[in-house]
Design a protein around this motif. Structure first.
Motif, mmCIF file in Angstrom:
data_model
loop_
_atom_site.group_PDB
_atom_site.id
_atom_site.type_symbol
_atom_site.label_atom_id
_atom_site.label_comp_id
_atom_site.label_asym_id
_atom_site.label_seq_id
_atom_site.Cartn_x
_atom_site.Cartn_y
_atom_site.Cartn_z
ATOM 1 N N GLN A 112 0.871 -1.202 0.112
ATOM 2 C CA GLN A 112 -0.113 -0.090 0.049
ATOM 3 C C GLN A 112 0.939 1.188 -0.053
ATOM 4 O O GLN A 112 0.522 2.233 -0.548
ATOM 5 C CB GLN A 112 -0.864 0.053 1.198
ATOM 6 C CG GLN A 112 -2.025 1.164 1.321
ATOM 7 C CD GLN A 112 -2.855 1.194 2.326
ATOM 8 O OE1 GLN A 112 -2.190 1.468 3.464
ATOM 9 N NE2 GLN A 112 -4.199 1.007 2.238
ATOM 10 N N ASN A 113 2.003 1.137 0.778
ATOM 11 C CA ASN A 113 2.905 2.568 0.721
ATOM 12 C C ASN A 113 3.496 2.701 -0.357
ATOM 13 O O ASN A 113 4.021 3.840 -0.690
ATOM 14 C CB ASN A 113 4.036 2.216 1.873
ATOM 15 C CG ASN A 113 3.176 2.188 3.428
ATOM 16 O OD1 ASN A 113 2.132 2.914 3.474
ATOM 17 N ND2 ASN A 113 4.044 1.607 4.441
ATOM 18 N N ALA A 114 3.567 1.653 -1.344
ATOM 19 C CA ALA A 114 4.221 1.667 -2.761
ATOM 20 C C ALA A 114 3.159 2.027 -3.718
ATOM 21 O O ALA A 114 3.535 2.289 -4.785
ATOM 22 C CB ALA A 114 4.727 0.372 -3.047
ATOM 23 N N LEU A 134 -3.134 -1.050 -4.815
ATOM 24 C CA LEU A 134 -4.228 -1.439 -4.025
ATOM 25 C C LEU A 134 -4.209 -2.626 -3.656
ATOM 26 O O LEU A 134 -3.686 -3.702 -4.346
ATOM 27 C CB LEU A 134 -5.532 -1.441 -5.215
ATOM 28 C CG LEU A 134 -6.824 -1.613 -4.580
ATOM 29 C CD1 LEU A 134 -7.175 -0.375 -3.631
ATOM 30 C CD2 LEU A 134 -7.884 -1.606 -5.623
ATOM 31 N N ILE A 135 -4.385 -2.843 -2.381
ATOM 32 C CA ILE A 135 -4.229 -4.372 -1.501
ATOM 33 C C ILE A 135 -5.344 -5.040 -1.574
ATOM 34 O O ILE A 135 -6.561 -4.650 -1.376
ATOM 35 C CB ILE A 135 -3.251 -4.270 -0.212
ATOM 36 C CG1 ILE A 135 -4.141 -3.246 0.658
ATOM 37 C CG2 ILE A 135 -2.188 -3.496 -0.388
ATOM 38 C CD1 ILE A 135 -3.725 -3.150 2.138
ATOM 39 N N GLY A 136 -5.313 -6.352 -1.437
ATOM 40 C CA GLY A 136 -6.394 -7.213 -0.994
ATOM 41 C C GLY A 136 -5.855 -8.280 -0.156
ATOM 42 O O GLY A 136 -4.646 -8.283 0.359
ATOM 43 N N LEU A 164 -9.235 -4.231 -1.546
ATOM 44 C CA LEU A 164 -10.033 -5.064 -2.286
ATOM 45 C C LEU A 164 -11.175 -6.043 -1.484
ATOM 46 O O LEU A 164 -10.719 -6.260 -0.171
ATOM 47 C CB LEU A 164 -9.462 -5.921 -3.104
ATOM 48 C CG LEU A 164 -8.518 -5.060 -4.285
ATOM 49 C CD1 LEU A 164 -7.494 -5.741 -4.899
ATOM 50 C CD2 LEU A 164 -9.651 -4.644 -5.215
ATOM 51 N N PRO A 165 -12.227 -6.602 -1.892
ATOM 52 C CA PRO A 165 -13.135 -7.273 -1.289
ATOM 53 C C PRO A 165 -12.373 -8.749 -0.779
ATOM 54 O O PRO A 165 -11.389 -9.091 -1.301
ATOM 55 C CB PRO A 165 -14.260 -7.647 -2.060
ATOM 56 C CG PRO A 165 -14.183 -6.433 -2.989
ATOM 57 C CD PRO A 165 -12.684 -6.123 -3.223
ATOM 58 N N PRO A 166 -12.766 -9.290 0.453
ATOM 59 C CA PRO A 166 -12.176 -10.556 0.616
ATOM 60 C C PRO A 166 -12.286 -11.496 -0.338
ATOM 61 O O PRO A 166 -13.199 -11.247 -1.022
ATOM 62 C CB PRO A 166 -13.035 -11.040 2.099
ATOM 63 C CG PRO A 166 -14.192 -10.246 2.068
ATOM 64 C CD PRO A 166 -13.890 -8.992 1.505
ATOM 65 N N VAL A 167 -11.493 -12.639 -0.245
ATOM 66 C CA VAL A 167 -11.532 -13.658 -1.134
ATOM 67 C C VAL A 167 -11.566 -15.211 -0.345
ATOM 68 O O VAL A 167 -10.618 -15.168 0.395
ATOM 69 C CB VAL A 167 -10.056 -13.547 -2.091
ATOM 70 C CG1 VAL A 167 -10.120 -14.812 -3.150
ATOM 71 C CG2 VAL A 167 -10.266 -12.318 -2.824
#
Length: 345
Positions: free
Chosen positions: A76-78, A81-83, A113-116
């Motif tokens: 995220q710092n880079a 978008l994270i999931g 992002l939504p959970p997977v």
């Protein structure tokens, strides 16, 4: 519903024309991408063009990826978008697994992002039992997080172990399909993929090992909208070809991996039965368009699975009998068998 979501609902979200060179690409990682504790340089990953990262959070009951929080924060710092994802182990409680996954998600930076739900192990459950397990998990994780989860799977598993049920086709699909073009034979009643995992051997700057590489079915704005919970109409089955080399991340063998796997599966079963020398399997793999290096890796995996007694012979027999799966589907099956034998990571 936010004002922005209301506007999108009233006006109708734009459709994605097809996977293209402008489709956001991303990676998914687990502890396998940290051999010996090696770090991932997420700034290099981001600079190479990857826009999102799914990080393994949990598996079964009692396992949390030790790199989950650090990878999430650094990605995220880079600017990515994270999931996250949970690896299902259906031989234990779906409700308990959803609870542990939700607890891990509380430690992940937001937005995300939504959970997977990653469902690709049957653990001796039949289709009805697996469907009930998935139903219980997705219902519980949505109750705990307030977000509709994504389902990750691959064709062979869904068609054979889930009896190709269409019960879950309202959930976003993340499909593993290792081939050169977006697959049109999507299982489970889904008419499109939200994410496409196109290969497991992408060479990504910033990582010391290869990584799974993915594409989002839409634009970068649609990806942001999807993460924010805004309805995104991604269209139907997409069959247009794309130049994967131009997208970035060197990936070998994708053209060959889209070929039918029947001849290669038959050769593997012959090796398992002692009717064919394992060294001959290299030549069979090469005859199917696989280069010497990857062919040798395939043979080494088959050799190891035979030696440990973990070669999934019934699944291979099903693949041979149906004759409708790809070499990519075969590689996913064999990789899963190896990881299952090695347990979690």
């Amino acid at each position: 519903m936010t004002a922005l979501a209301l506007v999108a609902a009233l006006l109708g979200a734009p459709k994605a024309a097809a996977f293209s060179i402008s489709s956001p690409q991303g990676v998914d990682v687990a502890s396998w991408q940290h051999p010996g504790g090696a770090a991932i340089n997420w700034r290099e990953v981001s600079a190479s063009g990857h826009r999102f990262a799914f990080v393994k959070a949990t598996e079964g009951i009692g396992y949390v990826n030790p790199f989950f929080v650090a990878d999430s924060k650094q990605a995220q710092n880079a600017g990515m978008l994270i999931g996250s994802y949970h690896m299902a182990r259906p031989n234990s409680s779906a409700t308990a697994q959803a609870a542990e996954y939700a607890a891990a998600l509380a430690t992940q930076p937001q937005p995300s992002l939504p959970p997977v739900l990653d469902i690709e192990y049957a653990e001796n459950l039949g289709p009805a039992q697996l469907s009930a397990w998935v139903r219980e998990f997705v219902t519980e994780i949505e109750r705990l997080t307030g977000r509709k989860p994504i389902i990750y799977t691959y064709r062979y598993f869904w068609q054979e172990n889930m009896a190709n049920t269409s019960e879950f086709s309202d959930y976003p699909l993340w499909l593993a399909a290792y081939e050169n073009r977006p697959p049109s034979d999507i299982p489970g009643g889904w008419n499109h993929m939200t994410f496409w995992q196109r290969a497991d051997n992408g060479v990504v700057p910033g990582m010391v090992t290869v990584s799974d590489v993915n594409l989002f079915n839409g634009s970068e704005q649609q990806l942001n909208d999807f993460s924010a919970g805004i309805d995104v109409n991604l269209g139907e089955v997409l069959t247009a070809g794309i130049d994967l080399d131009a997208i970035g991340g060197r990936v070998a063998e994708l053209e060959a991996l889209g070929n039918n796997n029947r001849e290669l599966v038959g050769a593997i079963l012959a090796v398992a039965a002692g009717a064919l020398a394992i060294g001959a399997l290299v030549a069979v793999a090469q005859s199917q368009g696989i280069d010497l290096g990857p062919a040798t890796e395939l043979v080494d995996r088959v050799r190891g699975l035979i030696a440990s007694g973990d070669l999934p012979v019934p699944d291979l027999q099903t693949m041979l009998q149906t004759g409708e799966y790809t070499i990519g589907d075969l590689l996913i099956l064999l990789e899963n068998a190896q990881h299952f034998a090695e347990q979690i990571g």
